[in-house]
Scaffold this motif. Structure first.
Motif, mmCIF file in Angstrom:
data_model
loop_
_atom_site.group_PDB
_atom_site.id
_atom_site.type_symbol
_atom_site.label_atom_id
_atom_site.label_comp_id
_atom_site.label_asym_id
_atom_site.label_seq_id
_atom_site.Cartn_x
_atom_site.Cartn_y
_atom_site.Cartn_z
ATOM 1 N N ALA A 60 0.806 -1.224 0.000
ATOM 2 C CA ALA A 60 0.000 0.000 0.000
ATOM 3 C C ALA A 60 0.836 1.269 0.000
ATOM 4 O O ALA A 60 0.294 2.360 0.195
ATOM 5 N N HIS A 61 2.129 1.154 -0.212
ATOM 6 C CA HIS A 61 2.966 2.363 -0.255
ATOM 7 C C HIS A 61 4.182 2.093 -1.128
ATOM 8 O O HIS A 61 5.109 1.391 -0.717
ATOM 9 N N CYS A 62 4.149 2.632 -2.340
ATOM 10 C CA CYS A 62 5.317 2.524 -3.212
ATOM 11 C C CYS A 62 5.272 3.671 -4.219
ATOM 12 O O CYS A 62 4.239 4.306 -4.403
ATOM 13 N N HIS A 63 6.397 3.927 -4.839
ATOM 14 C CA HIS A 63 6.513 5.029 -5.789
ATOM 15 C C HIS A 63 7.017 4.485 -7.117
ATOM 16 O O HIS A 63 8.073 3.856 -7.161
ATOM 17 N N LEU A 64 6.254 4.712 -8.174
ATOM 18 C CA LEU A 64 6.643 4.281 -9.510
ATOM 19 C C LEU A 64 6.413 5.421 -10.494
ATOM 20 O O LEU A 64 5.420 6.155 -10.381
ATOM 21 N N PHE A 153 -5.424 9.811 0.359
ATOM 22 C CA PHE A 153 -4.508 10.826 -0.137
ATOM 23 C C PHE A 153 -3.526 11.222 0.938
ATOM 24 O O PHE A 153 -3.851 11.348 2.106
ATOM 25 N N LYS A 154 -2.289 11.381 0.466
ATOM 26 C CA LYS A 154 -1.176 11.637 1.371
ATOM 27 C C LYS A 154 -0.863 13.128 1.426
ATOM 28 O O LYS A 154 -0.850 13.799 0.399
ATOM 29 N N LEU A 155 -0.595 13.598 2.629
ATOM 30 C CA LEU A 155 -0.162 14.967 2.876
ATOM 31 C C LEU A 155 1.211 14.924 3.527
ATOM 32 O O LEU A 155 1.526 14.003 4.269
ATOM 33 N N VAL A 241 1.883 7.195 7.730
ATOM 34 C CA VAL A 241 2.712 6.353 6.862
ATOM 35 C C VAL A 241 4.120 6.220 7.430
ATOM 36 O O VAL A 241 4.564 7.015 8.255
ATOM 37 N N HIS A 242 4.801 5.206 6.959
ATOM 38 C CA HIS A 242 6.214 4.906 7.271
ATOM 39 C C HIS A 242 6.663 5.360 8.662
ATOM 40 O O HIS A 242 7.590 6.157 8.813
ATOM 41 N N VAL A 243 6.008 4.831 9.666
ATOM 42 C CA VAL A 243 6.395 5.143 11.052
ATOM 43 C C VAL A 243 7.735 4.453 11.340
ATOM 44 O O VAL A 243 7.879 3.246 11.163
ATOM 45 N N SER A 317 6.233 -1.330 1.670
ATOM 46 C CA SER A 317 7.654 -1.210 1.320
ATOM 47 C C SER A 317 8.149 0.237 1.314
ATOM 48 O O SER A 317 9.312 0.482 1.582
ATOM 49 N N ASP A 318 7.289 1.198 0.976
ATOM 50 C CA ASP A 318 7.749 2.552 0.617
ATOM 51 C C ASP A 318 8.875 2.461 -0.410
ATOM 52 O O ASP A 318 9.871 3.186 -0.328
ATOM 53 N N HIS A 319 8.682 1.534 -1.362
ATOM 54 C CA HIS A 319 9.636 1.390 -2.477
ATOM 55 C C HIS A 319 9.798 2.742 -3.167
ATOM 56 O O HIS A 319 8.857 3.273 -3.739
HETATM 57 MN MN MN Z 1 6.846 7.199 0.311
#
Ligand code: MN
Ligand code: MN
Length: 476
Positions: A60-64, A153-155, A241-243, A317-319
Protein backbone atom coordinates in the motif's frame (compact mmCIF):
# COMPACT_ATOMS: atom_id res chain seq x y z
CA UNK A 1 -23.31 -31.02 -14.85
CA UNK A 2 -21.44 -28.10 -13.34
CA UNK A 3 -18.83 -26.06 -15.16
CA UNK A 4 -15.36 -27.49 -14.49
CA UNK A 5 -12.80 -25.53 -12.53
CA UNK A 6 -10.11 -23.66 -14.44
CA UNK A 7 -7.61 -24.42 -11.72
CA UNK A 8 -7.29 -26.48 -8.56
CA UNK A 9 -4.49 -25.88 -6.08
CA UNK A 10 -4.23 -29.02 -3.99
CA UNK A 11 -2.62 -30.09 -0.78
CA UNK A 12 -1.52 -26.71 0.56
CA UNK A 13 -2.22 -24.97 3.84
CA UNK A 14 -4.48 -21.98 3.19
CA UNK A 15 -3.61 -18.98 5.36
CA UNK A 16 -5.87 -16.00 5.86
CA UNK A 17 -5.80 -13.30 8.51
CA UNK A 18 -8.25 -15.44 10.48
CA UNK A 19 -7.31 -19.10 9.89
CA UNK A 20 -4.76 -21.64 8.78
CA UNK A 21 -6.48 -24.70 7.27
CA UNK A 22 -5.58 -27.60 5.02
CA UNK A 23 -7.72 -26.97 1.94
CA UNK A 24 -7.79 -27.11 -1.82
CA UNK A 25 -8.51 -23.89 -3.68
CA UNK A 26 -10.72 -23.89 -6.78
CA UNK A 27 -10.51 -21.06 -9.32
CA UNK A 28 -12.81 -20.12 -12.17
CA UNK A 29 -12.69 -16.94 -14.30
CA UNK A 30 -9.93 -15.50 -12.13
CA UNK A 31 -11.91 -15.80 -8.90
CA UNK A 32 -11.76 -18.19 -5.99
CA UNK A 33 -14.94 -20.27 -6.28
CA UNK A 34 -14.28 -23.13 -3.85
CA UNK A 35 -12.37 -23.95 -0.70
CA UNK A 36 -12.75 -27.59 0.25
CA UNK A 37 -11.00 -30.67 1.61
CA UNK A 38 -11.00 -32.01 -1.93
CA UNK A 39 -12.15 -30.72 -5.31
CA UNK A 40 -13.11 -32.30 -8.65
CA UNK A 41 -10.73 -32.34 -11.61
CA UNK A 42 -9.73 -29.01 -13.08
CA UNK A 43 -8.19 -27.91 -16.37
CA UNK A 44 -4.99 -26.95 -14.55
CA UNK A 45 -3.66 -28.61 -11.42
CA UNK A 46 -1.09 -27.23 -9.01
CA UNK A 47 0.40 -29.38 -6.28
CA UNK A 48 0.93 -27.18 -3.24
CA UNK A 49 1.77 -29.88 -0.74
CA UNK A 50 4.25 -28.65 1.82
CA UNK A 51 3.49 -25.04 0.90
CA UNK A 52 1.47 -22.22 2.41
CA UNK A 53 -1.20 -20.74 0.14
CA UNK A 54 -1.59 -17.08 1.07
CA UNK A 55 -3.35 -14.09 -0.46
CA UNK A 56 -1.09 -12.16 -2.81
CA UNK A 57 0.54 -9.28 -1.01
CA UNK A 58 -0.96 -5.80 -1.09
CA UNK A 59 1.79 -3.19 -0.98
CA UNK A 60 0.00 0.00 0.00
CA UNK A 61 2.97 2.36 -0.25
CA UNK A 62 5.32 2.52 -3.21
CA UNK A 63 6.51 5.03 -5.79
CA UNK A 64 6.64 4.28 -9.51
CA UNK A 65 7.15 6.46 -12.58
CA UNK A 66 7.24 9.69 -10.64
CA UNK A 67 8.89 12.63 -12.41
CA UNK A 68 12.61 13.02 -11.80
CA UNK A 69 13.40 15.28 -8.89
CA UNK A 70 16.63 17.24 -8.48
CA UNK A 71 18.17 15.34 -11.40
CA UNK A 72 17.37 11.94 -9.90
CA UNK A 73 15.06 9.58 -11.77
CA UNK A 74 12.52 7.17 -10.35
CA UNK A 75 14.24 3.99 -11.50
CA UNK A 76 11.12 1.83 -11.77
CA UNK A 77 8.19 2.33 -14.08
CA UNK A 78 4.95 0.36 -13.88
CA UNK A 79 6.47 -2.54 -15.80
CA UNK A 80 9.61 -3.20 -13.76
CA UNK A 81 7.89 -2.22 -10.52
CA UNK A 82 4.91 -4.52 -10.85
CA UNK A 83 7.01 -7.42 -12.14
CA UNK A 84 9.38 -7.05 -9.21
CA UNK A 85 6.38 -7.01 -6.87
CA UNK A 86 4.89 -10.15 -8.42
CA UNK A 87 8.20 -12.03 -8.12
CA UNK A 88 8.15 -11.11 -4.43
CA UNK A 89 4.60 -12.39 -3.94
CA UNK A 90 2.83 -9.01 -4.12
CA UNK A 91 -0.08 -8.88 -6.59
CA UNK A 92 -1.60 -5.47 -5.78
CA UNK A 93 0.30 -2.23 -5.39
CA UNK A 94 -0.78 1.27 -4.40
CA UNK A 95 1.59 3.87 -5.84
CA UNK A 96 1.00 7.61 -5.65
CA UNK A 97 -0.34 10.09 -8.18
CA UNK A 98 1.56 13.17 -7.09
CA UNK A 99 0.20 16.66 -7.54
CA UNK A 100 2.76 19.40 -8.07
CA UNK A 101 1.61 22.79 -6.88
CA UNK A 102 -0.55 24.40 -9.54
CA UNK A 103 -1.55 21.12 -11.20
CA UNK A 104 -5.18 20.07 -11.53
CA UNK A 105 -5.81 16.82 -9.66
CA UNK A 106 -7.76 15.23 -12.50
CA UNK A 107 -4.86 15.91 -14.88
CA UNK A 108 -2.47 14.32 -12.39
CA UNK A 109 -4.59 11.18 -12.18
CA UNK A 110 -4.87 11.00 -15.99
CA UNK A 111 -1.10 11.31 -16.33
CA UNK A 112 -0.45 8.40 -13.94
CA UNK A 113 -3.03 6.25 -15.68
CA UNK A 114 -1.18 6.87 -18.93
CA UNK A 115 2.06 5.74 -17.28
CA UNK A 116 0.46 2.52 -16.00
CA UNK A 117 -1.56 1.59 -19.09
CA UNK A 118 0.01 -1.17 -21.14
CA UNK A 119 2.84 -1.52 -18.64
CA UNK A 120 1.48 -2.69 -15.29
CA UNK A 121 1.76 -6.46 -14.93
CA UNK A 122 0.05 -6.54 -11.53
CA UNK A 123 -3.11 -4.84 -10.29
CA UNK A 124 -2.92 -1.31 -8.94
CA UNK A 125 -4.86 1.44 -7.23
CA UNK A 126 -3.74 5.01 -6.67
CA UNK A 127 -3.31 7.18 -3.64
CA UNK A 128 -3.20 10.89 -4.38
CA UNK A 129 -0.55 13.23 -3.01
CA UNK A 130 -2.03 16.66 -2.28
CA UNK A 131 0.30 19.64 -2.28
CA UNK A 132 -2.07 22.40 -3.35
CA UNK A 133 -5.41 22.37 -1.51
CA UNK A 134 -7.04 25.25 -3.39
CA UNK A 135 -10.78 25.92 -2.99
CA UNK A 136 -11.27 24.19 -6.37
CA UNK A 137 -9.43 21.08 -5.12
CA UNK A 138 -11.26 20.99 -1.80
CA UNK A 139 -14.73 21.90 -3.04
CA UNK A 140 -14.87 20.07 -6.37
CA UNK A 141 -11.94 17.94 -7.47
CA UNK A 142 -11.28 15.94 -4.34
CA UNK A 143 -14.90 14.91 -3.61
CA UNK A 144 -15.33 13.94 -7.28
CA UNK A 145 -12.15 11.84 -7.25
CA UNK A 146 -13.16 10.13 -4.00
CA UNK A 147 -16.42 9.15 -5.69
CA UNK A 148 -14.39 7.74 -8.60
CA UNK A 149 -12.32 5.43 -6.39
CA UNK A 150 -9.36 7.55 -5.29
CA UNK A 151 -10.26 7.36 -1.64
CA UNK A 152 -6.91 7.93 0.08
CA UNK A 153 -4.51 10.83 -0.14
CA UNK A 154 -1.18 11.64 1.37
CA UNK A 155 -0.16 14.97 2.88
CA UNK A 156 3.33 16.06 3.85
CA UNK A 157 4.34 17.98 6.93
CA UNK A 158 7.84 18.37 5.49
CA UNK A 159 9.72 18.82 2.15
CA UNK A 160 9.97 22.08 0.24
CA UNK A 161 7.16 22.30 -2.29
CA UNK A 162 5.10 19.70 -0.46
CA UNK A 163 4.61 20.56 3.19
CA UNK A 164 1.25 21.95 4.27
CA UNK A 165 0.29 24.29 7.07
CA UNK A 166 -1.93 23.12 9.90
CA UNK A 167 -4.95 25.03 8.57
CA UNK A 168 -4.53 23.34 5.18
CA UNK A 169 -4.34 19.93 6.83
CA UNK A 170 -7.52 20.68 8.78
CA UNK A 171 -9.36 21.71 5.62
CA UNK A 172 -8.36 18.51 3.87
CA UNK A 173 -9.31 16.39 6.89
CA UNK A 174 -12.73 18.03 6.85
CA UNK A 175 -13.31 17.20 3.18
CA UNK A 176 -12.13 13.65 3.77
CA UNK A 177 -14.48 13.30 6.71
CA UNK A 178 -17.45 14.52 4.68
CA UNK A 179 -16.70 12.82 1.37
CA UNK A 180 -15.46 9.47 2.71
CA UNK A 181 -11.72 9.63 2.11
CA UNK A 182 -8.78 8.67 4.30
CA UNK A 183 -5.92 11.10 4.96
CA UNK A 184 -2.40 9.69 5.14
CA UNK A 185 0.30 11.84 6.69
CA UNK A 186 4.07 11.93 6.31
CA UNK A 187 4.83 13.15 9.81
CA UNK A 188 8.11 15.02 10.22
CA UNK A 189 8.51 18.63 11.39
CA UNK A 190 9.69 20.73 8.44
CA UNK A 191 11.24 23.63 10.35
CA UNK A 192 13.16 21.34 12.72
CA UNK A 193 14.71 19.47 9.81
CA UNK A 194 15.64 22.69 8.01
CA UNK A 195 17.18 24.07 11.20
CA UNK A 196 19.23 20.94 11.96
CA UNK A 197 20.29 20.31 8.36
CA UNK A 198 21.47 23.89 7.93
CA UNK A 199 23.52 23.68 11.13
CA UNK A 200 25.09 20.33 10.20
CA UNK A 201 26.10 21.59 6.76
CA UNK A 202 27.55 24.76 8.29
CA UNK A 203 29.66 22.56 10.58
CA UNK A 204 30.91 20.56 7.60
CA UNK A 205 28.94 17.49 8.67
CA UNK A 206 27.70 16.60 5.21
CA UNK A 207 28.33 12.82 4.83
CA UNK A 208 25.30 10.51 4.37
CA UNK A 209 25.34 9.53 8.08
CA UNK A 210 24.33 13.07 9.08
CA UNK A 211 21.01 12.57 7.29
CA UNK A 212 19.83 10.73 10.39
CA UNK A 213 21.09 13.50 12.69
CA UNK A 214 19.02 16.03 10.75
CA UNK A 215 15.79 14.11 11.45
CA UNK A 216 15.94 12.77 15.04
CA UNK A 217 13.02 10.98 16.68
CA UNK A 218 11.63 14.18 18.23
CA UNK A 219 11.00 15.52 14.72
CA UNK A 220 8.77 12.55 13.89
CA UNK A 221 7.24 12.37 17.37
CA UNK A 222 6.08 16.00 17.30
CA UNK A 223 4.62 15.78 13.79
CA UNK A 224 2.89 12.46 14.56
CA UNK A 225 1.28 13.96 17.61
CA UNK A 226 0.29 17.09 15.68
CA UNK A 227 -1.32 15.03 12.90
CA UNK A 228 -3.21 13.01 15.53
CA UNK A 229 -4.44 16.19 17.23
CA UNK A 230 -5.51 17.78 13.93
CA UNK A 231 -7.43 14.63 12.97
CA UNK A 232 -9.07 14.60 16.41
CA UNK A 233 -10.13 18.24 16.01
CA UNK A 234 -11.55 17.52 12.54
CA UNK A 235 -13.18 14.28 13.78
CA UNK A 236 -11.55 12.36 10.93
CA UNK A 237 -9.68 9.06 10.85
CA UNK A 238 -5.94 9.23 10.19
CA UNK A 239 -3.30 6.95 8.70
CA UNK A 240 0.35 7.62 9.55
CA UNK A 241 2.71 6.35 6.86
CA UNK A 242 6.21 4.91 7.27
CA UNK A 243 6.40 5.14 11.05
CA UNK A 244 10.05 4.68 11.97
CA UNK A 245 10.50 5.80 15.56
CA UNK A 246 9.70 4.26 18.91
CA UNK A 247 8.73 7.73 20.12
CA UNK A 248 6.14 8.02 17.31
CA UNK A 249 4.81 4.60 18.34
CA UNK A 250 4.18 6.06 21.81
CA UNK A 251 1.99 8.75 20.25
CA UNK A 252 0.01 6.22 18.19
CA UNK A 253 -0.48 3.96 21.19
CA UNK A 254 -1.67 6.98 23.18
CA UNK A 255 -4.16 7.92 20.46
CA UNK A 256 -5.53 4.40 20.08
CA UNK A 257 -5.86 4.02 23.86
CA UNK A 258 -8.08 7.12 23.73
CA UNK A 259 -10.22 5.43 21.09
CA UNK A 260 -9.14 7.70 18.26
CA UNK A 261 -9.32 6.14 14.77
CA UNK A 262 -5.57 6.32 14.14
CA UNK A 263 -3.89 3.66 12.00
CA UNK A 264 -0.28 3.28 10.92
CA UNK A 265 2.29 1.35 8.94
CA UNK A 266 5.97 0.66 9.22
CA UNK A 267 8.38 -0.57 6.55
CA UNK A 268 11.18 -3.17 6.38
CA UNK A 269 13.87 -0.49 6.41
CA UNK A 270 12.89 0.38 9.99
CA UNK A 271 12.79 -3.26 11.07
CA UNK A 272 16.05 -4.35 9.42
CA UNK A 273 18.29 -1.31 8.96
CA UNK A 274 19.80 1.20 11.37
CA UNK A 275 21.24 4.71 11.22
CA UNK A 276 24.72 3.26 11.58
CA UNK A 277 24.34 1.60 8.16
CA UNK A 278 24.77 5.14 6.80
CA UNK A 279 28.26 5.21 8.40
CA UNK A 280 29.65 2.84 5.80
CA UNK A 281 32.81 4.12 4.14
CA UNK A 282 32.75 6.38 1.11
CA UNK A 283 29.37 6.93 -0.43
CA UNK A 284 28.02 3.48 0.52
CA UNK A 285 25.96 4.97 3.31
CA UNK A 286 23.73 6.67 0.74
CA UNK A 287 22.23 3.26 -0.08
CA UNK A 288 20.45 3.35 3.28
CA UNK A 289 19.13 6.91 3.13
CA UNK A 290 15.40 7.33 3.39
CA UNK A 291 13.00 9.59 5.29
CA UNK A 292 12.31 9.15 8.07
CA UNK A 293 15.74 7.56 8.56
CA UNK A 294 16.43 4.14 10.08
CA UNK A 295 17.03 4.59 13.82
CA UNK A 296 19.31 3.02 16.43
CA UNK A 297 19.74 -0.73 16.82
CA UNK A 298 17.33 -0.91 19.78
CA UNK A 299 14.47 0.70 17.86
CA UNK A 300 13.28 -2.25 15.73
CA UNK A 301 12.20 -4.25 18.81
CA UNK A 302 9.72 -1.48 19.61
CA UNK A 303 8.30 -1.71 16.09
CA UNK A 304 8.05 -5.52 16.23
CA UNK A 305 6.10 -5.24 19.47
CA UNK A 306 3.80 -2.65 17.88
CA UNK A 307 3.15 -5.05 14.99
CA UNK A 308 2.29 -7.78 17.51
CA UNK A 309 0.01 -5.51 19.57
CA UNK A 310 -1.88 -3.91 16.67
CA UNK A 311 -0.46 -0.46 17.37
CA UNK A 312 0.74 -0.87 13.76
CA UNK A 313 -1.63 -2.54 11.29
CA UNK A 314 0.32 -2.54 8.02
CA UNK A 315 3.80 -3.24 6.65
CA UNK A 316 4.45 -1.52 3.31
CA UNK A 317 7.65 -1.21 1.32
CA UNK A 318 7.75 2.55 0.62
CA UNK A 319 9.64 1.39 -2.48
CA UNK A 320 11.32 4.61 -3.62
CA UNK A 321 13.67 3.51 -6.35
CA UNK A 322 16.76 5.58 -7.15
CA UNK A 323 19.74 3.95 -8.77
CA UNK A 324 23.05 4.20 -6.93
CA UNK A 325 25.44 4.69 -9.87
CA UNK A 326 25.03 6.98 -12.83
CA UNK A 327 24.13 10.60 -13.47
CA UNK A 328 20.45 10.14 -12.57
CA UNK A 329 20.97 8.14 -9.35
CA UNK A 330 22.09 8.80 -5.79
CA UNK A 331 25.48 9.90 -7.15
CA UNK A 332 23.84 12.57 -9.36
CA UNK A 333 25.65 15.37 -7.55
CA UNK A 334 28.88 13.47 -6.95
CA UNK A 335 30.17 11.34 -4.11
CA UNK A 336 30.93 14.38 -2.00
CA UNK A 337 27.48 15.93 -2.27
CA UNK A 338 26.06 16.94 1.10
CA UNK A 339 23.35 14.64 2.44
CA UNK A 340 20.80 17.38 1.74
CA UNK A 341 21.34 16.84 -2.00
CA UNK A 342 21.30 13.03 -2.06
CA UNK A 343 18.11 11.36 -3.25
CA UNK A 344 16.16 9.74 -0.43
CA UNK A 345 14.50 6.38 -0.73
CA UNK A 346 15.14 2.67 -0.70
CA UNK A 347 13.91 -0.08 -3.03
CA UNK A 348 11.90 -2.90 -1.48
CA UNK A 349 8.84 -4.11 -3.42
CA UNK A 350 10.28 -7.59 -3.92
CA UNK A 351 11.93 -8.13 -0.54
CA UNK A 352 9.10 -6.90 1.74
CA UNK A 353 7.37 -10.25 2.19
CA UNK A 354 10.44 -12.51 2.54
CA UNK A 355 12.06 -10.21 5.11
CA UNK A 356 8.91 -9.91 7.20
CA UNK A 357 8.09 -13.61 7.01
CA UNK A 358 11.61 -14.66 7.95
CA UNK A 359 11.95 -12.47 11.04
CA UNK A 360 8.26 -12.23 11.91
CA UNK A 361 6.93 -15.76 11.44
CA UNK A 362 10.05 -17.93 11.44
CA UNK A 363 11.53 -15.64 14.09
CA UNK A 364 8.59 -16.48 16.36
CA UNK A 365 7.23 -12.94 16.67
CA UNK A 366 3.81 -13.67 15.18
CA UNK A 367 2.01 -16.38 13.25
CA UNK A 368 1.36 -16.63 9.52
CA UNK A 369 -2.18 -15.27 10.01
CA UNK A 370 -0.79 -12.05 11.45
CA UNK A 371 1.70 -11.92 8.58
CA UNK A 372 -1.18 -12.08 6.09
CA UNK A 373 -3.08 -9.41 8.04
CA UNK A 374 -0.13 -7.02 8.03
CA UNK A 375 0.85 -7.50 4.40
CA UNK A 376 -2.46 -8.10 2.57
CA UNK A 377 -5.72 -8.08 4.52
CA UNK A 378 -5.29 -4.91 6.58
CA UNK A 379 -4.07 -2.72 3.73
CA UNK A 380 -6.89 -4.03 1.51
CA UNK A 381 -9.48 -3.23 4.19
CA UNK A 382 -8.04 0.13 5.19
CA UNK A 383 -7.96 1.35 1.57
CA UNK A 384 -11.25 -0.14 0.41
CA UNK A 385 -10.06 -3.05 -1.74
CA UNK A 386 -11.37 -5.83 0.50
CA UNK A 387 -12.61 -8.55 -0.05
CA UNK A 388 -11.77 -8.44 -3.76
CA UNK A 389 -8.13 -8.23 -2.62
CA UNK A 390 -6.31 -9.21 0.55
CA UNK A 391 -7.91 -12.54 1.41
CA UNK A 392 -8.72 -16.01 0.11
CA UNK A 393 -12.48 -16.38 0.10
CA UNK A 394 -15.16 -17.48 -2.33
CA UNK A 395 -15.64 -14.51 -4.67
CA UNK A 396 -12.24 -12.95 -4.08
CA UNK A 397 -9.77 -12.48 -6.90
CA UNK A 398 -7.53 -15.54 -7.18
CA UNK A 399 -4.40 -13.57 -6.29
CA UNK A 400 -2.32 -16.14 -4.48
CA UNK A 401 1.21 -16.72 -3.36
CA UNK A 402 2.53 -20.23 -2.77
CA UNK A 403 5.08 -19.95 -0.02
CA UNK A 404 7.88 -22.31 0.94
CA UNK A 405 8.26 -21.50 4.65
CA UNK A 406 11.51 -23.49 4.92
CA UNK A 407 13.42 -22.32 1.87
CA UNK A 408 16.65 -20.52 2.77
CA UNK A 409 17.68 -17.75 0.42
CA UNK A 410 20.50 -15.22 0.47
CA UNK A 411 19.14 -11.96 -0.91
CA UNK A 412 21.23 -10.57 -3.73
CA UNK A 413 20.35 -7.83 -6.16
CA UNK A 414 21.26 -9.98 -9.15
CA UNK A 415 18.20 -12.12 -8.40
CA UNK A 416 15.76 -9.22 -8.05
CA UNK A 417 13.65 -7.78 -10.86
CA UNK A 418 13.49 -4.07 -10.11
CA UNK A 419 15.48 -1.58 -12.17
CA UNK A 420 17.62 -0.51 -9.23
CA UNK A 421 21.31 -1.42 -9.16
CA UNK A 422 21.44 -2.38 -5.47
CA UNK A 423 19.40 -3.68 -2.58
CA UNK A 424 20.08 -2.50 0.98
CA UNK A 425 19.56 -6.14 2.02
CA UNK A 426 22.43 -7.56 -0.06
CA UNK A 427 23.79 -10.75 1.52
CA UNK A 428 21.03 -11.09 4.11
CA UNK A 429 19.87 -14.66 4.78
CA UNK A 430 16.13 -15.25 4.98
CA UNK A 431 14.05 -18.34 5.54
CA UNK A 432 10.79 -18.52 3.60
CA UNK A 433 10.30 -17.56 -0.05
CA UNK A 434 7.48 -17.03 -2.58
CA UNK A 435 7.89 -19.91 -5.02
CA UNK A 436 4.83 -19.18 -7.15
CA UNK A 437 2.57 -16.15 -7.61
CA UNK A 438 -0.83 -16.17 -9.31
CA UNK A 439 -2.66 -13.05 -10.48
CA UNK A 440 -6.39 -13.65 -10.97
CA UNK A 441 -5.70 -17.35 -11.39
CA UNK A 442 -2.82 -17.08 -13.84
CA UNK A 443 0.72 -18.01 -12.79
CA UNK A 444 2.94 -14.96 -13.22
CA UNK A 445 6.00 -16.15 -11.28
CA UNK A 446 7.09 -19.76 -10.97
CA UNK A 447 10.25 -20.38 -9.02
CA UNK A 448 12.66 -18.28 -11.02
CA UNK A 449 10.55 -18.02 -14.15
CA UNK A 450 8.83 -14.70 -14.88
CA UNK A 451 5.54 -15.26 -16.72
CA UNK A 452 4.06 -11.84 -15.96
CA UNK A 453 2.90 -9.78 -18.93
CA UNK A 454 3.04 -5.98 -19.11
CA UNK A 455 -0.48 -4.66 -19.57
CA UNK A 456 -2.10 -7.53 -17.68
CA UNK A 457 -2.48 -5.43 -14.54
CA UNK A 458 -5.83 -3.79 -13.92
CA UNK A 459 -6.69 -0.51 -12.26
CA UNK A 460 -8.66 -0.94 -9.03
CA UNK A 461 -11.01 1.83 -7.96
CA UNK A 462 -11.05 1.84 -4.17
CA UNK A 463 -14.20 1.68 -2.10
CA UNK A 464 -14.75 3.43 1.18
CA UNK A 465 -11.83 2.90 3.56
CA UNK A 466 -12.63 0.68 6.55
CA UNK A 467 -11.75 3.42 9.10
CA UNK A 468 -14.34 5.66 7.45
CA UNK A 469 -16.97 2.91 7.49
CA UNK A 470 -16.25 2.20 11.15
CA UNK A 471 -16.54 5.85 12.05
CA UNK A 472 -19.87 6.17 10.25
CA UNK A 473 -21.22 3.06 11.94
CA UNK A 474 -20.24 4.43 15.36
CA UNK A 475 -21.97 7.77 14.83
CA UNK A 476 -25.34 8.04 16.58
MN1 MN B 1 6.85 7.20 0.31
MN1 MN C 1 6.84 9.99 2.83
Amino acid sequence: MSVPLDLAIRGGTVVTAADMVRADVGVRDGKVVALAASLPDAREEIDASGLLVMPGGVDAHCHLAQPSYGGVSCADDFESGTISALCGGTTTIMPFATQARGERLRDVVDAYHARARGKAAGDYAFHLILTDPTPQVLGQDLPALIADGYTSFKLFLTYDGFHLQDNEVLNILEVAQEAGGLVMVHAENHDCIAFLAERLVRQGKTAPRYHADSRPQAVEREASHRAIALAEVAAAPLFLVHVSAGEAIEQIAWARARGLPVFAETCPQYLFLAAEDMNRPGFEGAKFMCSPPPRDRANPEILWRALQNDILQVVSSDHSPSRFEGPDGKKAHGEHAPFTEIANGIPGLETRLPLLFSEGVNGGRFDACRFVALTATNPARIYGLYPQKGTIAVGSDADLVLWDAQREVTITNADLHHNVDYTPYEGRRVTGWPVRTLLRGRTVWNDGQVLAEPGEGRFLPCGTPAPVLAQRAARP
